[in-house]
Scaffold this active site. Sequence first.
Site, PDB file in Angstrom:
ATOM      1  N   ARG A 109       1.122  -1.496   0.122  1.00  0.00           N
ATOM      2  CA  ARG A 109      -0.282   0.082   0.069  1.00  0.00           C
ATOM      3  C   ARG A 109       0.896   1.197  -0.288  1.00  0.00           C
ATOM      4  O   ARG A 109       1.762   0.941   1.146  1.00  0.00           O
ATOM      5  CB  ARG A 109      -1.191   0.199   1.115  1.00  0.00           C
ATOM      6  CG  ARG A 109      -1.919  -1.074   1.186  1.00  0.00           C
ATOM      7  CD  ARG A 109      -3.067  -0.443   2.346  1.00  0.00           C
ATOM      8  NE  ARG A 109      -2.831  -0.423   3.610  1.00  0.00           N
ATOM      9  CZ  ARG A 109      -3.532   0.041   4.974  1.00  0.00           C
ATOM     10  NH1 ARG A 109      -4.700   0.110   4.306  1.00  0.00           N
ATOM     11  NH2 ARG A 109      -2.674   0.548   5.794  1.00  0.00           N
ATOM     12  N   THR A 113      -0.770   7.571  -0.226  1.00  0.00           N
ATOM     13  CA  THR A 113      -2.871   7.371  -1.007  1.00  0.00           C
ATOM     14  C   THR A 113      -3.511   6.609  -0.271  1.00  0.00           C
ATOM     15  O   THR A 113      -4.965   5.846  -0.827  1.00  0.00           O
ATOM     16  CB  THR A 113      -3.001   7.176  -2.157  1.00  0.00           C
ATOM     17  OG1 THR A 113      -1.929   6.179  -2.876  1.00  0.00           O
ATOM     18  CG2 THR A 113      -1.620   8.359  -2.947  1.00  0.00           C
ATOM     19  N   ASP A 205       0.407  -3.661  12.566  1.00  0.00           N
ATOM     20  CA  ASP A 205       0.989  -4.008  10.580  1.00  0.00           C
ATOM     21  C   ASP A 205       1.777  -5.655  10.806  1.00  0.00           C
ATOM     22  O   ASP A 205       2.194  -5.801  11.362  1.00  0.00           O
ATOM     23  CB  ASP A 205       2.079  -2.698  10.390  1.00  0.00           C
ATOM     24  CG  ASP A 205       2.403  -3.512   8.802  1.00  0.00           C
ATOM     25  OD1 ASP A 205       2.564  -4.398   8.608  1.00  0.00           O
ATOM     26  OD2 ASP A 205       2.583  -2.201   8.020  1.00  0.00           O
ATOM     27  N   ASP A 208       4.559  -6.489   9.480  1.00  0.00           N
ATOM     28  CA  ASP A 208       6.035  -6.016  10.104  1.00  0.00           C
ATOM     29  C   ASP A 208       5.611  -7.532  11.573  1.00  0.00           C
ATOM     30  O   ASP A 208       6.830  -8.009  12.033  1.00  0.00           O
ATOM     31  CB  ASP A 208       5.378  -4.835  10.684  1.00  0.00           C
ATOM     32  CG  ASP A 208       6.501  -3.568   9.709  1.00  0.00           C
ATOM     33  OD1 ASP A 208       6.957  -4.185   8.981  1.00  0.00           O
ATOM     34  OD2 ASP A 208       6.175  -2.665   9.624  1.00  0.00           O
TER      35      ASP A 208
HETATM   36  C1  PRP Z   1      -0.823  -5.241   3.751  1.00  0.00           C
HETATM   37  C2  PRP Z   1      -2.466  -6.184   4.234  1.00  0.00           C
HETATM   38  C3  PRP Z   1      -2.721  -6.393   2.693  1.00  0.00           C
HETATM   39  C4  PRP Z   1      -3.526  -4.630   2.550  1.00  0.00           C
HETATM   40  C5  PRP Z   1      -4.346  -4.467   3.062  1.00  0.00           C
HETATM   41  O1  PRP Z   1      -0.178  -4.905   3.465  1.00  0.00           O
HETATM   42  O2  PRP Z   1      -1.172  -7.440   4.474  1.00  0.00           O
HETATM   43  O3  PRP Z   1      -2.380  -6.648   1.654  1.00  0.00           O
HETATM   44  O4  PRP Z   1      -2.211  -3.826   3.620  1.00  0.00           O
HETATM   45  O5  PRP Z   1      -4.922  -3.002   3.102  1.00  0.00           O
HETATM   46  P1  PRP Z   1      -6.237  -2.564   2.024  1.00  0.00           P
HETATM   47  O6  PRP Z   1      -7.138  -2.890   2.371  1.00  0.00           O
HETATM   48  O7  PRP Z   1      -5.990  -1.174   2.610  1.00  0.00           O
HETATM   49  O8  PRP Z   1      -4.916  -2.198   0.744  1.00  0.00           O
HETATM   50  P2  PRP Z   1       1.036  -3.859   3.373  1.00  0.00           P
HETATM   51  O9  PRP Z   1       0.659  -2.796   2.241  1.00  0.00           O
HETATM   52  O10 PRP Z   1       0.782  -3.288   4.691  1.00  0.00           O
HETATM   53  O11 PRP Z   1       1.945  -5.036   2.852  1.00  0.00           O
HETATM   54  P3  PRP Z   1       3.008  -5.546   3.400  1.00  0.00           P
HETATM   55  O12 PRP Z   1       2.308  -7.436   3.425  1.00  0.00           O
HETATM   56  O13 PRP Z   1       4.274  -6.114   2.401  1.00  0.00           O
HETATM   57  O14 PRP Z   1       3.485  -5.318   4.929  1.00  0.00           O
HETATM   58  N1  URA Z   2      -2.659  -3.695   6.882  1.00  0.00           N
HETATM   59  C1  URA Z   2      -2.038  -3.881   7.911  1.00  0.00           C
HETATM   60  O1  URA Z   2      -1.253  -4.927   8.042  1.00  0.00           O
HETATM   61  N2  URA Z   2      -3.065  -3.505   8.635  1.00  0.00           N
HETATM   62  C2  URA Z   2      -3.714  -2.883   9.003  1.00  0.00           C
HETATM   63  O2  URA Z   2      -4.554  -2.422  10.057  1.00  0.00           O
HETATM   64  C3  URA Z   2      -4.429  -2.482   7.758  1.00  0.00           C
HETATM   65  C4  URA Z   2      -3.450  -2.779   6.562  1.00  0.00           C
END
Ligand code: PRP
Ligand code: URA
Length: 214
Positions: A109, A113, A205, A208
């Site tokens: 993400r 945005t 997160d 993380d």
């Molecule tokens: C997180 C999660 C989803 C996304 C959800 O990933 O694992 O993929 O956010 O958010 P959304 O519904 O608003 O799109 P992130 O983008 O943090 O990436 P990561 O898994 O690499 O940490």
């Molecule tokens: N992605 C995450 O990992 N946690 C949230 O709460 C939203 C998006």
Amino acid sequence: MDFSQYNNIYIMDHPLIKHKISMIRDENTGTNEFRKLVEEIAMLMGYEALRDLPLEDVEVKTPIETCMTPMIAGKKLAIVPILRAGLGMVSGITALAPTAKIGHIGMYRDEVTHEPQAYYCKLPSPIEQRTIVVVDPMLATGGSAVDAVDQIKKHGGINIKFMCIIAAPEGLERLAKAHPDIQIYVGNVDRCLNKDAYICPGLGDAGDRIFGTK
Ligand code: PRP
Ligand code: URA
């Protein structure tokens, strides 16, 4: 928000799933335990999500006699984690279905945005003949999930399920409206998103916490 009008949304009510979700919410749950719990939740949810897998009778010889007995039919399963956090759910489902093929969709993400930025897509073929289970622990705005399912459909995927551990109501509604033909399995629907598009109360997160980054 009431999701009972959507007949493609399945919200888990099993006490084991509820209990384990509460444990991963706890900020004191460390990486090792968090990872194990995500795997266990994925397995429990997978049991539910795979209950409609098609069966076919095959001949098996027992020590007593030969019989026709049901086994999973056809080209079977593809599990597709959304990177990174979806990776944490894969082993829970392969514990149930060890022969499943695994695809990957990479996206993150944008911090400002909150829109998904796709960077990778590799799916097992023939994708159109498989039951596809897309996994990601978090469904927040729904942007990542909608985009991932869009990509899978563009590659020919037809029979698609999406599984997440925690969803925000707004993201769940967005996914259900964008893709009314898929089945959506949710561990818990939380209250709302905050101004940074994080789920409240959520678990922070997910990537993380699974990988011990940050
Ligand atoms: C997180 C999660 C989803 C996304 C959800 O990933 O694992 O993929 O956010 O958010 P959304 O519904 O608003 O799109 P992130 O983008 O943090 O990436 P990561 O898994 O690499 O940490
Ligand atoms: N992605 C995450 O990992 N946690 C949230 O709460 C939203 C998006």
